[in-house]
Motif scaffolding. Structure first.
Motif, mmCIF file in Angstrom:
data_model
loop_
_atom_site.group_PDB
_atom_site.id
_atom_site.type_symbol
_atom_site.label_atom_id
_atom_site.label_comp_id
_atom_site.label_asym_id
_atom_site.label_seq_id
_atom_site.Cartn_x
_atom_site.Cartn_y
_atom_site.Cartn_z
ATOM 1 N N ASN A 171 -8.054 -4.333 0.236
ATOM 2 C CA ASN A 171 -7.059 -4.372 1.066
ATOM 3 C C ASN A 171 -7.376 -3.426 2.575
ATOM 4 O O ASN A 171 -8.613 -3.259 3.015
ATOM 5 C CB ASN A 171 -6.274 -2.281 0.985
ATOM 6 C CG ASN A 171 -5.315 -1.618 1.242
ATOM 7 O OD1 ASN A 171 -5.760 -0.727 1.927
ATOM 8 N ND2 ASN A 171 -4.231 -2.088 2.092
ATOM 9 N N LYS A 201 -8.314 4.547 -5.438
ATOM 10 C CA LYS A 201 -7.863 3.893 -3.806
ATOM 11 C C LYS A 201 -8.974 4.132 -3.227
ATOM 12 O O LYS A 201 -9.078 5.385 -2.919
ATOM 13 C CB LYS A 201 -6.268 3.510 -3.286
ATOM 14 C CG LYS A 201 -6.223 2.640 -2.098
ATOM 15 C CD LYS A 201 -4.947 2.559 -1.792
ATOM 16 C CE LYS A 201 -5.007 1.799 -0.785
ATOM 17 N NZ LYS A 201 -5.517 2.388 0.631
ATOM 18 N N GLY A 212 -0.460 -3.360 3.644
ATOM 19 C CA GLY A 212 -0.018 -2.228 3.976
ATOM 20 C C GLY A 212 0.772 -1.966 5.364
ATOM 21 O O GLY A 212 2.158 -2.665 5.613
ATOM 22 N N ALA A 266 0.747 -1.387 -0.343
ATOM 23 C CA ALA A 266 0.225 -0.250 -0.068
ATOM 24 C C ALA A 266 0.822 1.258 -0.261
ATOM 25 O O ALA A 266 1.694 0.729 1.032
ATOM 26 C CB ALA A 266 -0.859 -0.061 1.141
ATOM 27 N N HIS A 296 -10.062 -0.116 0.220
ATOM 28 C CA HIS A 296 -9.904 -0.136 1.929
ATOM 29 C C HIS A 296 -11.110 -0.787 2.312
ATOM 30 O O HIS A 296 -12.596 -0.225 2.837
ATOM 31 C CB HIS A 296 -9.759 1.076 2.134
ATOM 32 C CG HIS A 296 -8.818 0.909 3.852
ATOM 33 N ND1 HIS A 296 -7.644 1.216 4.123
ATOM 34 C CD2 HIS A 296 -9.130 -0.219 4.918
ATOM 35 C CE1 HIS A 296 -8.141 1.584 5.160
ATOM 36 N NE2 HIS A 296 -8.405 0.172 5.618
#
Length: 336
Positions: A217, A145, A239, A17, A177
């Motif tokens: 994510n 994103k 991440g 990330a 995310h």
């Protein structure tokens, strides 16, 4: 939906990330060495900074990093298009628009997660960025994103409508995310931990929009979790877990793509030519070693490894011998 060429699926299975103050070029070179097949992302850079700032610093990139994406922040289509073109001409393989960062700074500037509530503006921005990159002699995809929603937005149909509108503008790949962003009452750190994760929304989106490439994510902490996501989406983006325990990246790369598992010390020593070349250019050792501190996380000697690098790398004249000293301490624990 868009019929733009998709990104090579193999490049999307594993990615790291974009993380502010962390995923600079030194970090990405290290991650590329330990995870040859991972897709890498820059820190978020505001479009204004790309256009008017120190590009040599902000867009620094080593050729070994490819495939590597530039993440942009902003909400003005013309500026984003100009910055996207600059990033593509610099050599980045993908231009990613941030629609997920919840910090006060992005709220003041009307970008990041705020854009989840402005799908038309995001679509206009993406279309402008796609057009700006379309005249290049290579395909540089524009991707997004995003979060699932903002604050009390808990409507899957609204989330899917956001995705559909952006896809129609020319975006074929979304990094989801998988939690909401709270714009009031939570810090950026709390925004990464407090809002509940809903991976099922990303899974459902992939089922309902199979032509889109969907990367999940958020909160992925170990190899088993990451591997599970591959059963439902096109890839897993790690991440903080990858940053604090970079050997996890190496283990995933070997497990998913093949190759031999190398020791931490072997991987680190392979970085020596890069480190010494940077030192010769006047880069301070501390700017590189800060990204290495977690390499021995959970291992005997890991704390001593971090301590040696943390305390010594900032001193004048610090060089590769300090790294060897830190490695030697871990090896002494291994043989104890």
């Amino acid at each position: 939906m868009t019929d733009l060429p998709v990104i090579d699926p193999a490049q999307l299975r594993l990615s790291v990330a974009p993380m502010m103050d962390w995923t600079d070029s030194h970090c990405r070179v290290f991650h590329r060495l330990i995870a040859p097949h991972a897709r890498l992302y820059s820190e978020m850079v505001h479009a204004n900074a790309v256009i008017h700032g120190d590009r040599a610093r902000l867009l620094a990139m080593d050729p070994v990093e490819h495939p590597v994406a530039l993440q942009l922040g902003g909400s003005e289509p013309e500026l984003l298009a100009q910055a996207a073109r600059i990033g593509a001409e610099t050599g980045f393989d993908e231009i990613n628009l941030n629609c997920g960062c919840p910090s006060d700074r992005v709220q003041a500037g009307r970008f990041g997660a705020c854009l989840m509530r402005e799908p038309e503006l995001v679509a206009e921005s993406v279309a402008a960025m796609v057009a700006a990159c379309a005249t290049l002699d290579r395909h540089v995809p524009v991707t997004v994103k995003c979060r699932l929603g903002v604050d009390d937005d808990h409507d899957y149909d609204r989330f899917r409508a956001f995705i559909d509108r952006i896809a129609d503008a020319g975006c074929a790949m979304f990094i989801v995310h998988a939690r909401n962003a709270w714009l009031q009452g939570l810090s950026p750190k709390e925004n990464r931990e407090v809002p509940p994760l809903r991976y099922d929304w990303a899974y459902r989106l992939k089922r309902e929009r199979p032509d889109l490439q969907i990367i999940v994510n958020g909160g992925i902490a170990d190899a088993d979790e990451a591997t599970e996501h591959l059963q439902h989406t096109d890839g897993a983006m790690l991440g903080r877990a990858a940053y604090h325990d970079p050997y996890l990246l190496h283990r995933l790369d070997v497990a998913w793509f093949g190759g031999d598992l190398r020791s931490r010390a072997e991987l680190l020593r392979a970085l020596r030519p890069y480190v010494e070349a940077q030192l010769a250019r006047g880069v301070f050792l501390k700017h590189i070693t800060r990204h290495l501190l977690g390499l021995f996380a959970g291992e005997r000697g890991g704390r001593a490894f971090r301590q040696i690098l943390s305390e010594g790398a900032h001193k004048p004249g610090a060089d590769w011998s300090l790294v060897e000293q830190a490695i030697a301490v871990t090896e002494s624990f291994a043989h104890a």
